[in-house]
Design a protein around this motif. Sequence first.
Motif, PDB file in Angstrom:
ATOM      1  N   GLN A 232       0.826  -1.214  -0.040  1.00  0.00           N
ATOM      2  CA  GLN A 232      -0.010   0.109  -0.049  1.00  0.00           C
ATOM      3  C   GLN A 232       0.827   1.347   0.004  1.00  0.00           C
ATOM      4  O   GLN A 232       0.269   2.278   0.396  1.00  0.00           O
ATOM      5  N   THR A 233       2.178   1.161  -0.322  1.00  0.00           N
ATOM      6  CA  THR A 233       2.997   2.434  -0.192  1.00  0.00           C
ATOM      7  C   THR A 233       3.813   2.230  -1.200  1.00  0.00           C
ATOM      8  O   THR A 233       4.503   1.326  -1.831  1.00  0.00           O
ATOM      9  N   VAL A 234       4.267   3.546  -1.998  1.00  0.00           N
ATOM     10  CA  VAL A 234       5.173   3.730  -2.965  1.00  0.00           C
ATOM     11  C   VAL A 234       5.923   4.939  -2.574  1.00  0.00           C
ATOM     12  O   VAL A 234       5.648   6.012  -2.126  1.00  0.00           O
ATOM     13  N   ILE A 235       7.177   5.047  -3.071  1.00  0.00           N
ATOM     14  CA  ILE A 235       8.043   6.254  -2.822  1.00  0.00           C
ATOM     15  C   ILE A 235       8.288   6.740  -4.189  1.00  0.00           C
ATOM     16  O   ILE A 235       8.636   5.950  -5.308  1.00  0.00           O
ATOM     17  N   VAL A 236       7.986   8.040  -4.171  1.00  0.00           N
ATOM     18  CA  VAL A 236       8.535   8.902  -5.301  1.00  0.00           C
ATOM     19  C   VAL A 236       9.744   9.745  -5.218  1.00  0.00           C
ATOM     20  O   VAL A 236       9.851  10.437  -4.089  1.00  0.00           O
ATOM     21  N   TYR A 237      10.815   9.547  -5.628  1.00  0.00           N
ATOM     22  CA  TYR A 237      12.235   9.927  -5.130  1.00  0.00           C
ATOM     23  C   TYR A 237      12.855  10.852  -6.371  1.00  0.00           C
ATOM     24  O   TYR A 237      12.887  10.304  -7.502  1.00  0.00           O
ATOM     25  N   TRP A 238      12.953  11.842  -6.172  1.00  0.00           N
ATOM     26  CA  TRP A 238      13.687  12.981  -7.172  1.00  0.00           C
ATOM     27  C   TRP A 238      14.916  13.264  -7.239  1.00  0.00           C
ATOM     28  O   TRP A 238      15.381  13.384  -5.861  1.00  0.00           O
ATOM     29  N   HIS A 239      15.634  13.597  -7.934  1.00  0.00           N
ATOM     30  CA  HIS A 239      17.154  14.203  -8.042  1.00  0.00           C
ATOM     31  C   HIS A 239      17.243  15.141  -9.369  1.00  0.00           C
ATOM     32  O   HIS A 239      16.680  14.917 -10.144  1.00  0.00           O
ATOM     33  N   ILE A 240      17.863  16.331  -8.878  1.00  0.00           N
ATOM     34  CA  ILE A 240      18.033  17.409  -9.711  1.00  0.00           C
ATOM     35  C   ILE A 240      19.375  17.557  -9.984  1.00  0.00           C
ATOM     36  O   ILE A 240      20.324  17.827  -9.052  1.00  0.00           O
ATOM     37  N   SER A 241      19.986  17.763 -11.161  1.00  0.00           N
ATOM     38  CA  SER A 241      21.478  17.933 -11.496  1.00  0.00           C
ATOM     39  C   SER A 241      21.376  19.146 -12.287  1.00  0.00           C
ATOM     40  O   SER A 241      20.159  19.694 -12.673  1.00  0.00           O
ATOM     41  N   THR A 247      13.271  11.189 -12.001  1.00  0.00           N
ATOM     42  CA  THR A 247      12.336  10.594 -11.072  1.00  0.00           C
ATOM     43  C   THR A 247      12.428   9.024 -10.909  1.00  0.00           C
ATOM     44  O   THR A 247      12.261   8.470 -11.902  1.00  0.00           O
ATOM     45  N   PHE A 248      12.557   8.653  -9.708  1.00  0.00           N
ATOM     46  CA  PHE A 248      12.568   7.211  -9.398  1.00  0.00           C
ATOM     47  C   PHE A 248      11.362   6.758  -8.653  1.00  0.00           C
ATOM     48  O   PHE A 248      10.944   7.653  -7.824  1.00  0.00           O
ATOM     49  N   ILE A 249      10.817   5.687  -9.338  1.00  0.00           N
ATOM     50  CA  ILE A 249       9.173   5.273  -8.382  1.00  0.00           C
ATOM     51  C   ILE A 249       9.708   3.783  -8.024  1.00  0.00           C
ATOM     52  O   ILE A 249      10.352   2.821  -8.715  1.00  0.00           O
ATOM     53  N   LEU A 250       9.669   3.930  -6.675  1.00  0.00           N
ATOM     54  CA  LEU A 250      10.069   2.597  -5.956  1.00  0.00           C
ATOM     55  C   LEU A 250       8.900   1.917  -5.231  1.00  0.00           C
ATOM     56  O   LEU A 250       8.028   2.618  -4.429  1.00  0.00           O
ATOM     57  N   LYS A 251       8.513   0.700  -5.833  1.00  0.00           N
ATOM     58  CA  LYS A 251       7.681  -0.088  -5.296  1.00  0.00           C
ATOM     59  C   LYS A 251       8.102  -1.448  -4.555  1.00  0.00           C
ATOM     60  O   LYS A 251       9.072  -1.697  -4.648  1.00  0.00           O
ATOM     61  N   HIS A 252       7.010  -1.977  -3.804  1.00  0.00           N
ATOM     62  CA  HIS A 252       7.441  -3.196  -2.903  1.00  0.00           C
ATOM     63  C   HIS A 252       7.774  -4.237  -4.043  1.00  0.00           C
ATOM     64  O   HIS A 252       7.074  -4.566  -4.702  1.00  0.00           O
ATOM     65  N   ASN A 253       8.971  -4.985  -3.624  1.00  0.00           N
ATOM     66  CA  ASN A 253       9.500  -6.289  -4.203  1.00  0.00           C
ATOM     67  C   ASN A 253       9.374  -5.775  -5.493  1.00  0.00           C
ATOM     68  O   ASN A 253       8.878  -6.702  -6.706  1.00  0.00           O
ATOM     69  N   HIS A 254      10.004  -4.960  -6.206  1.00  0.00           N
ATOM     70  CA  HIS A 254      10.057  -4.335  -7.614  1.00  0.00           C
ATOM     71  C   HIS A 254      11.360  -3.474  -7.783  1.00  0.00           C
ATOM     72  O   HIS A 254      11.536  -2.750  -7.108  1.00  0.00           O
ATOM     73  N   PRO A 255      11.779  -3.800  -8.918  1.00  0.00           N
ATOM     74  CA  PRO A 255      13.112  -2.812  -9.274  1.00  0.00           C
ATOM     75  C   PRO A 255      12.689  -1.356  -9.569  1.00  0.00           C
ATOM     76  O   PRO A 255      11.594  -1.049  -9.914  1.00  0.00           O
TER      77      PRO A 255
END
Length: 619
Positions: A232-241, A247-255
């Motif tokens: 029930q939880t997802v991470i959206v992780y940003w990085h600015i250069s 933009t990285f989307i991180l899901k449970h048991n998923h690359p």
Amino acid sequence: MSNYAQAIKAYDEAINCATQIKKLYYYCWRPFNNRGWALFKCSGYTAAILNWNKALRDYLQPDKALHKEGCGVIHHSKGKAHYIYGSQQNNPLSYWREAKKSYESALASLTFGLFPEQHLEVLQDLIRVCRNLGQNQVASELLHTGSDLLERLLQEITFNDKKIQLAQRFASFNQLRVDELAESGNLQEQIQALQLAEERKNICLFWLRDGWTDKASCSLKYEDIQHLLDDQTVIVYWHISPAAISTFILKHNHPPIVLSAKAKSSNFAYPAKIKQLQEFETWMSAWKNDYQNYRQQCLRKDNVRSFKTKAKWFKEMPMRLKQLSEILNVEAIIPYISNITNLILIPHRDLHLLPIHACFPEELTVVYLPSAQIGLNLQHLTTNENNSIFSIDNPRSDLNFAIIESTIVSLLYPGSEKFKTQLATRESVIHGLNQQLSCFHFAGHAYHNSNYPKKSALELANREVLTLEDLFTIELCGCSLVCLSACETGLTSKHDLLDEYVGLVSGFLAAGTSRVISTLWAIHSEAAALLMIDFHLRRQMGKSEPYALAEAVRWLKNVTVKELSIWYKHILSKLPDNELSIRPFLETELDKLSLKKGDDKLYEHPYYWAAFTVTGRTC
């Protein structure tokens, strides 16, 4: 001060003086360089380039040792002007190619041996323009060279504060490496990109607390980050250069999923990622400038409430948040979060200063994190169950509803300690925070110092402050919640954040707090009071802080005048006899509501609710 004509006249006089005195002749490059930027601002790109060409042709000789610095700086300025002007054109490639030539000429004069810091500055800009031109192999080679040179420079410096300053100034070597890995298309390298971005975040916090280190206290792996996730939880992780927003989307048991920038048109002559970054930088500059003007005008206006609704920053906020959503390509993120309830946002650089949660569906429970490592650390904290609160109301005495907010919130917690305005000194607040607290509630002002983050502070009584540096000396272990109501984190600065953002929220989390509720701008005091009271009512019903805040925000956003009148009456009915001092104020507000339309929504505009965020332990 934007008095460009006077500036140019002064530079002309300086050039005249320098050319008449033989010993000063080679110094004329300084006023020529600054004159060029004044011309760039008032007369445009062509006038600036002609000015710099004149300096290189008539005054400077690249084969003379004393002229090396001047030649290099002038070529660097030409390169930056080519790049900036090109970025404003539909097809910038020819201007970017000229920028590359100028940067290469600058490097030839500003050698690392003689001018190490200036050499690295030019190298950063050259790598960015090479990436924009699609010359990725060249950019990669330059990046490795620059990283090695920076490492060598850091090893030669003995002062740790100087090392930190340089490492942050040249953060783009690390940031561009993240880009390179993220865009490789190789899963393992994309995981490396995420881990490298995460490592940098944690190093920046370590620098503030403990001083220099070139390595993170621990190297977080992607499988470790998975412990923050579930179905029930997802991470959206940003990085600015300087070259892209990743933009990285991180899901449970998923690359990890690396989101590609969206090409809005086939007419662009360069990659969509560069257009995305340009749009964000333009958007961010306008947001900051308009907010700064808004704050300055608010301080000068007698009828602040009337002015606020007419201010450009206020009026355009709904439209601008929609634009931000489009720039960050939230539409492409939505399918990955369609079946979840909890969203973790991990921003980077200037994104920390923005209400990104307002771009996502309101039914989601959103929690921010400074880094994944901090989120994992917070999972192991134990909190006090004594239901106590330490409350401070409005040390600056300029928020009408702060006393109401603080008084009512304190009534919800048995055995609470409430400080009157004049008693909230630095010494007394530090003493209070060192007690075994369940909650610390601060209804006042704060600011973020971009240049010296340790000096970011809460404003207390007698013009005293509680700084981020102070927080690192306090142990808040067991404190489950800090509420910083009506604060602002410092959008008054026009400068971009070059490296990771570390502010008061990070400080409270580092001191041992589980969660922090804060605001991104100086919020309307009545709206802040209503939302905070409603939030604490829901928290006392056993709801988690992220869920309680999400519900309170939805309530404030949608509450009608009729419903608000009922709410006020309910609060009045619960006031004990010994709190008669705030009863007349609440009754007056109730009378004011009777003059408004019953179905009006007074706080529907995002200004009133989008500033509130919860950072810390996830749901």
